[in-house]
Design a protein around this motif. Structure first.
Motif, PDB file in Angstrom:
ATOM      1  N   PRO A 115      17.612 -43.852 -23.780  1.00 16.88           N
ATOM      2  CA  PRO A 115      17.341 -45.253 -24.095  1.00 16.88           C
ATOM      3  C   PRO A 115      15.840 -45.527 -23.986  1.00 16.88           C
ATOM      4  CG  PRO A 115      19.145 -45.071 -22.539  1.00 16.88           C
ATOM      5  CD  PRO A 115      18.522 -43.700 -22.645  1.00 16.88           C
ATOM      6  N   HIS A 116      15.318 -46.277 -24.922  1.00 15.37           N
ATOM      7  CA  HIS A 116      13.893 -46.624 -24.891  1.00 15.37           C
ATOM      8  C   HIS A 116      13.562 -47.198 -23.517  1.00 15.37           C
ATOM      9  CE1 HIS A 116      10.215 -48.873 -25.614  1.00 15.37           C
ATOM     10  NE2 HIS A 116      10.044 -48.155 -26.723  1.00 15.37           N
ATOM     11  N   PRO A 117      12.448 -46.792 -22.918  1.00 13.97           N
ATOM     12  CA  PRO A 117      12.116 -47.247 -21.561  1.00 13.97           C
ATOM     13  C   PRO A 117      12.030 -48.767 -21.409  1.00 13.97           C
ATOM     14  CG  PRO A 117      10.706 -45.421 -22.193  1.00 13.97           C
ATOM     15  CD  PRO A 117      11.497 -45.803 -23.417  1.00 13.97           C
ATOM     16  N   LEU A 118      11.623 -49.484 -22.445  1.00 18.64           N
ATOM     17  CA  LEU A 118      11.519 -50.943 -22.360  1.00 18.64           C
ATOM     18  C   LEU A 118      12.570 -51.659 -23.194  1.00 18.64           C
ATOM     19  CD1 LEU A 118       7.645 -51.409 -22.595  1.00 18.64           C
ATOM     20  CD2 LEU A 118       9.067 -51.279 -20.545  1.00 18.64           C
ATOM     21  N   TYR A 119      12.963 -51.096 -24.314  1.00 22.65           N
ATOM     22  CA  TYR A 119      13.826 -51.799 -25.266  1.00 22.65           C
ATOM     23  C   TYR A 119      15.211 -51.178 -25.411  1.00 22.65           C
ATOM     24  CZ  TYR A 119       9.258 -53.691 -26.268  1.00 22.65           C
ATOM     25  OH  TYR A 119       8.017 -54.259 -26.139  1.00 22.65           O
ATOM     26  N   GLY A 120      15.594 -50.346 -24.476  1.00 27.51           N
ATOM     27  CA  GLY A 120      16.922 -49.750 -24.519  1.00 27.51           C
ATOM     28  C   GLY A 120      18.030 -50.790 -24.513  1.00 27.51           C
ATOM     29  N   THR A 121      17.857 -51.862 -23.751  1.00 28.48           N
ATOM     30  CA  THR A 121      18.894 -52.896 -23.694  1.00 28.48           C
ATOM     31  C   THR A 121      19.033 -53.644 -25.015  1.00 28.48           C
ATOM     32  OG1 THR A 121      17.348 -54.514 -22.794  1.00 28.48           O
ATOM     33  CG2 THR A 121      18.662 -53.240 -21.201  1.00 28.48           C
ATOM     34  N   MET A 122      18.077 -53.453 -25.923  1.00 34.53           N
ATOM     35  CA  MET A 122      18.152 -54.084 -27.243  1.00 34.53           C
ATOM     36  C   MET A 122      18.602 -53.088 -28.315  1.00 34.53           C
ATOM     37  SD  MET A 122      14.944 -56.702 -27.206  1.00 34.53           S
ATOM     38  CE  MET A 122      13.757 -55.849 -26.206  1.00 34.53           C
ATOM     39  N   GLY A 123      19.085 -51.918 -27.880  1.00 37.51           N
ATOM     40  CA  GLY A 123      19.648 -50.969 -28.823  1.00 37.51           C
ATOM     41  C   GLY A 123      18.670 -49.957 -29.391  1.00 37.51           C
TER      42      GLY A 123
END
Length: 154
Positions: free
Chosen positions: A112-120
């Motif tokens: 998951p992207h370190p900063l934007y993983g929660t946004m897919g």
């Protein structure tokens, strides 16, 4: 995969792909120089109020140091993916806890992207033999989603 191979692949997906490559003197912020941003934009202009469907970053950003992009010949591919693909590849939905475990500096590994993983957003540092085909698949799907979104708005 090299950065140039990724750019060539995405550019070949269709005529509507716009690859933005910030450089000195083009009015873009210095921190973005050398990176690449991928949009679906058949008229060739940078879309307003639309995020790219994928990016390549070539250096650490002040709030994003975990991938250690300060190493020689190191870059990170970032792709916005569907919730299903995110779950298939990480074992959890984007907004759910559980992103721990993946080393965001390990090459040829999906995380998951370190900063934007929660946004897919998923990332791969220096896609290689393990993740090259997957990177192409995710880029193709992300472009198809961006194209569909563009067509709905047009």
């Amino acid at each position: 995969m090299t950065m140039d191979e990724i750019i060539a692949y995405v550019s070949g997906l269709d005529d509507g792909v716009l690859v933005l490559r910030p450089r000195p003197g083009d009015g873009t912020p210095e921190i973005a120089w050398g990176d690449a941003f991928f949009y679906h934009s058949p008229d060739g202009s940078v879309p307003t109020a639309v995020q790219p469907f994928a990016t390549i970053v070539t250096k650490d950003y002040p709030d994003d140091l975990s991938s250690r992009l300060d190493r020689p010949d190191t870059f990170r591919l970032n792709v916005h993916v569907s919730k299903d693909d995110f779950a298939r590849l990480t074992g959890h939905r984007p907004r759910e806890a559980g992103a721990a475990g993946a080393d965001p500096s390990a090459p040829d590994t999906v995380f998951p992207h370190p900063l934007y993983g929660t946004m897919g957003w998923l990332s791969i540092v220096n896609p290689g033999p393990r993740t090259g085909d997957l990177a192409r698949e995710l880029l193709r799907k992300a472009h198809e989603t961006a194209r569909s979104r563009y067509e709905r708005r047009a």
